[in-house]
Write a protein that holds these residues in place. Structure first.
Motif, PDB file in Angstrom:
ATOM      1  N   GLN A  68       0.772  -1.147  -0.141  1.00  0.00           N
ATOM      2  CA  GLN A  68      -0.154  -0.107   0.154  1.00  0.00           C
ATOM      3  C   GLN A  68       0.935   1.363   0.113  1.00  0.00           C
ATOM      4  OE1 GLN A  68      -3.436   0.647  -0.210  1.00  0.00           O
ATOM      5  NE2 GLN A  68      -2.391   2.492  -0.832  1.00  0.00           N
ATOM      6  N   PRO A  69       1.271   1.968  -1.066  1.00  0.00           N
ATOM      7  CA  PRO A  69       1.981   3.115  -1.329  1.00  0.00           C
ATOM      8  C   PRO A  69       1.027   4.276  -0.424  1.00  0.00           C
ATOM      9  CG  PRO A  69       0.820   2.767  -3.152  1.00  0.00           C
ATOM     10  CD  PRO A  69       0.674   1.438  -2.332  1.00  0.00           C
ATOM     11  N   ALA A  70       1.904   5.033   0.143  1.00  0.00           N
ATOM     12  CA  ALA A  70       1.321   6.375   1.001  1.00  0.00           C
ATOM     13  C   ALA A  70       0.772   7.119   0.007  1.00  0.00           C
ATOM     14  CB  ALA A  70       2.642   7.245   1.904  1.00  0.00           C
ATOM     15  N   LEU A  71      -0.402   7.487  -0.287  1.00  0.00           N
ATOM     16  CA  LEU A  71      -1.034   8.311  -1.335  1.00  0.00           C
ATOM     17  C   LEU A  71      -1.502   9.965  -0.801  1.00  0.00           C
ATOM     18  CD1 LEU A  71      -3.135   5.545  -3.064  1.00  0.00           C
ATOM     19  CD2 LEU A  71      -0.900   6.522  -3.705  1.00  0.00           C
ATOM     20  N   LYS A  72      -1.931   9.648   0.420  1.00  0.00           N
ATOM     21  CA  LYS A  72      -2.350  11.186   0.937  1.00  0.00           C
ATOM     22  C   LYS A  72      -1.765  11.290   2.211  1.00  0.00           C
ATOM     23  CE  LYS A  72      -6.855  13.419   1.918  1.00  0.00           C
ATOM     24  NZ  LYS A  72      -8.415  13.458   1.966  1.00  0.00           N
ATOM     25  N   ASN A  94       4.978  11.999   3.000  1.00  0.00           N
ATOM     26  CA  ASN A  94       5.243  10.516   2.676  1.00  0.00           C
ATOM     27  C   ASN A  94       5.026   9.993   1.416  1.00  0.00           C
ATOM     28  OD1 ASN A  94       5.380   9.242   5.731  1.00  0.00           O
ATOM     29  ND2 ASN A  94       3.741  10.793   5.854  1.00  0.00           N
ATOM     30  N   LYS A  95       5.268  10.973   0.387  1.00  0.00           N
ATOM     31  CA  LYS A  95       5.278  10.683  -0.961  1.00  0.00           C
ATOM     32  C   LYS A  95       6.571   9.732  -1.147  1.00  0.00           C
ATOM     33  CE  LYS A  95       5.383  12.595  -5.684  1.00  0.00           C
ATOM     34  NZ  LYS A  95       5.309  13.820  -6.371  1.00  0.00           N
ATOM     35  N   PHE A 223      -1.563   8.725  15.312  1.00  0.00           N
ATOM     36  CA  PHE A 223      -1.536   8.605  13.882  1.00  0.00           C
ATOM     37  C   PHE A 223      -2.687   7.571  13.314  1.00  0.00           C
ATOM     38  CE2 PHE A 223       1.176   5.484  16.459  1.00  0.00           C
ATOM     39  CZ  PHE A 223       1.136   4.549  15.738  1.00  0.00           C
ATOM     40  N   MET A 224      -2.535   7.569  12.265  1.00  0.00           N
ATOM     41  CA  MET A 224      -3.623   6.444  11.462  1.00  0.00           C
ATOM     42  C   MET A 224      -3.025   6.164  10.082  1.00  0.00           C
ATOM     43  SD  MET A 224      -7.926   6.495  11.494  1.00  0.00           S
ATOM     44  CE  MET A 224      -7.950   8.188  10.339  1.00  0.00           C
ATOM     45  N   TYR A 225      -2.950   4.990   9.854  1.00  0.00           N
ATOM     46  CA  TYR A 225      -2.405   4.492   8.534  1.00  0.00           C
ATOM     47  C   TYR A 225      -3.219   3.661   8.061  1.00  0.00           C
ATOM     48  CZ  TYR A 225       1.843   6.325  10.532  1.00  0.00           C
ATOM     49  OH  TYR A 225       2.752   7.071  11.204  1.00  0.00           O
ATOM     50  N   HIS A 226      -3.803   3.963   6.847  1.00  0.00           N
ATOM     51  CA  HIS A 226      -4.784   2.954   5.956  1.00  0.00           C
ATOM     52  C   HIS A 226      -4.056   1.961   4.997  1.00  0.00           C
ATOM     53  CE1 HIS A 226      -9.073   4.819   6.795  1.00  0.00           C
ATOM     54  NE2 HIS A 226      -8.190   5.345   7.259  1.00  0.00           N
TER      55      HIS A 226
END
Length: 519
Positions: A68-72, A94-95, A223-226
């Motif tokens: 899962q790439p960091a997108l936003k 985090n791009k 923090f919250m990471y999808h």
């Protein structure tokens, strides 16, 4: 008469000699091992392609668990009932990053590439490690399955124990590695993994927050990471220099949660000192790498990339020193490693944000930190002649009589949970009949000082319910400290935050502890 010593405890250890011993199998240790293997396979030919891309350029083809790439990116200031967006800063971007389970990533790294004591030569230099004896009971006596530990002699020993390593503590004292450095400061990070409804998932969202549930005088944030498969990692970091002994990091975290199904729980200490708290990294015969040295980027709560790079640079320096026969003239000191990491992007990255964390240590607290950090990160970018100082976390607690008790809401069993229910989701387990891995030097101090003056903060700062004050059956009307070591999730907060510095965390026997999967 003294009881005879069991001869098995003093038998000679099996000894093996090697070029390099690496203590720790996290990102730094495994990166060092892989780099050494690469250099050996390529006969010392140097390749210079950053962190994972530099170490294993074809990681995608090797099915690394980065899905899962960091997108936003989202950064918000929270209050109890509202939230406010904060400016997007380039240092928080985090791009190009991926949202991962570090546990799964390290398992994958291990495919590409115990507890111990440090061994020293007569001249005081490090010459390897001795693994501890296995099969001891809680009184340190051999059981039927006893096995004597081994000695691993090495020309270079790299210590990659992670945050606040127990062997690193002894090395820092022995070699005075903190001379002219700021003390390390820490946070406790508490995390849960939730499964959410598909319609609530925002693929690649990296969310950070400041403010609620913490007050403006306590550094920290959420923090919250999808991730993929409707999985969300959610957590709260609380700086361990908080002053109120009634503060309970776990219960603060419980106020931070929303709906879903909780499937995993964990906690660990984090280095927050940054650039000015990095100790001297080298000593005769060895070096510190990764989080045991403190390379975490605090505003981003990221340290895997810097840990991996430090392991790679240490491996390159060790390989060059060994293959050039420098060990023939005495113990190896990896001066080249310290020089190369100081010249690398690791130090440049940490230098730019060195004043963000300590800018909180003013009477303005959060508000002063937001004002200073925003101006620094947007305009100054660390290009200033001053460097703010840190202080020792354990010394920050105020006596209980000077502080107001904190009332926390009861858990509801749906979004917030009883502590022991959460601990069960960590999968932690320790055999009962083994030497205790939480060593209290003086058992009188917890009651006579910690409880009577500071209100027993260890019963609140531990995110696993290890420490509790119970009625002392032998002294009616008095309390005693009970240690539930089987609950321990190996966060090492007790070793850091204990106001009397009376607790030593050591590695338990046989790899016992939490069984993290998605965390």
């Amino acid at each position: 008469t003294n009881q005879a010593v069991d001869p098995r405890l003093v038998a000679d250890r099996v000894e093996e000699e090697t070029d390099v011993v690496i203590i720790g199998a996290g990102p730094a240790g495994l990166s060092a091992a892989i780099r050494l293997k690469q250099l050996a396979n390529r006969e010392g030919k140097e390749i210079r392609p950053r962190a994972l891309n530099e170490l294993i350029p074809d990681w995608k083809d090797r099915n690394a668990p980065l899905n899962q790439p960091a997108l936003k990116d989202s950064l918000r200031l929270l209050t109890e009932k509202s939230s406010y967006p904060l400016p997007h800063l380039s240092q928080m971007s985090n791009k190009g990053n991926y949202i991962i389970s570090l546990n799964n990533f390290v398992k994958w790294l291990g495919k590409q590439a115990e507890d111990a004591d440090v061994l020293y030569n007569d001249d005081g230099s490090v010459c390897g490690i001795a693994t501890n004896d296995m099969g001891l009971d809680k009184n340190f006596k051999p059981k039927d399955n006893f096995e004597r530990g081994m000695k691993f002699k090495a020309k270079v020993t790299l210590f990659a124990e992670g945050c606040h390593g127990s062997l690193t503590k002894t090395l820092i004292r022995k070699f005075n590695l903190r001379e002219c450095r700021q003390p390390q400061t820490y946070g406790i990070g508490i995390k849960e993994v939730w499964e959410i409804a598909p319609e609530k998932r925002i693929p690649g969202l990296v969310f950070h927050s400041l403010g609620y549930p913490l007050d403006f005088k306590t550094y920290g944030g959420g923090f919250m990471y999808h991730m993929e498969d409707n999985i969300v990692q959610i957590g709260l970091v609380v700086a361990l220099d908080y002053k109120n002994p009634y503060l309970n990091p776990y219960k603060e975290f419980q106020k931070f949660l929303e709906g879903g199904k909780c499937i995993a729980y964990g906690a660990r200490a984090l280095n927050e000192g940054g650039y000015q708290s990095i100790p001297k990294l080298i000593f005769p015969g060895g070096a510190l790498i990764g989080c045991t040295a403190g390379f975490m980027n605090v505003p981003k709560i990221k340290g895997t990339h810097t840990a991996m790079k430090s392991g790679m640079l240490a491996a390159e320096a060790a390989y060059d020193a060994i293959t050039s026969n420098k060990s023939e003239s005495g113990p190896i000191t990896l001066t080249a490693y310290e020089n190369s990491i100081e010249d690398s992007w690791v130090y440049k990255e940490l230098y730019k944000i060195r004043n963000i964390r300590p800018s909180f240590n003013s009477p303005l607290g959060l508000w002063g930190c937001l004002l200073y950090s925003g101006f620094d990160m947007m305009f100054l970018k660390g290009r200033i002649p001053w460097t703010f100082k840190h202080h020792s976390d354990y010394a920050s607690l105020k006596p209980a009589k000077e502080c107001k008790p904190i009332e926390y809401p009861k858990s509801d069993g749906m979004i917030s949970f009883d502590l022991l229910e959460s601990v069960s989701r960590s999968g932690t387990n320790h055999a009962e009949n083994q030497p205790v891995h939480l060593r209290v030097r003086d058992m009188n101090i917890p009651v006579e000082r910690n409880l009577k003056i500071f209100g027993g903060p260890e019963s609140r700062f531990c995110p696993a319910g290890v420490y509790e004050f119970v009625d002392d059956e032998t002294n009616p009307g008095e309390k005693r400290l009970q240690i539930n070591s089987q609950n321990c999730v190996h966060c090492k907060t007790c070793d850091i935050k204990d106001v009397s510095q009376n607790i030593d965390w050591v590695t338990p026997e046989g790899g016992d502890g939490p069984k993290y999967t998605l965390t």
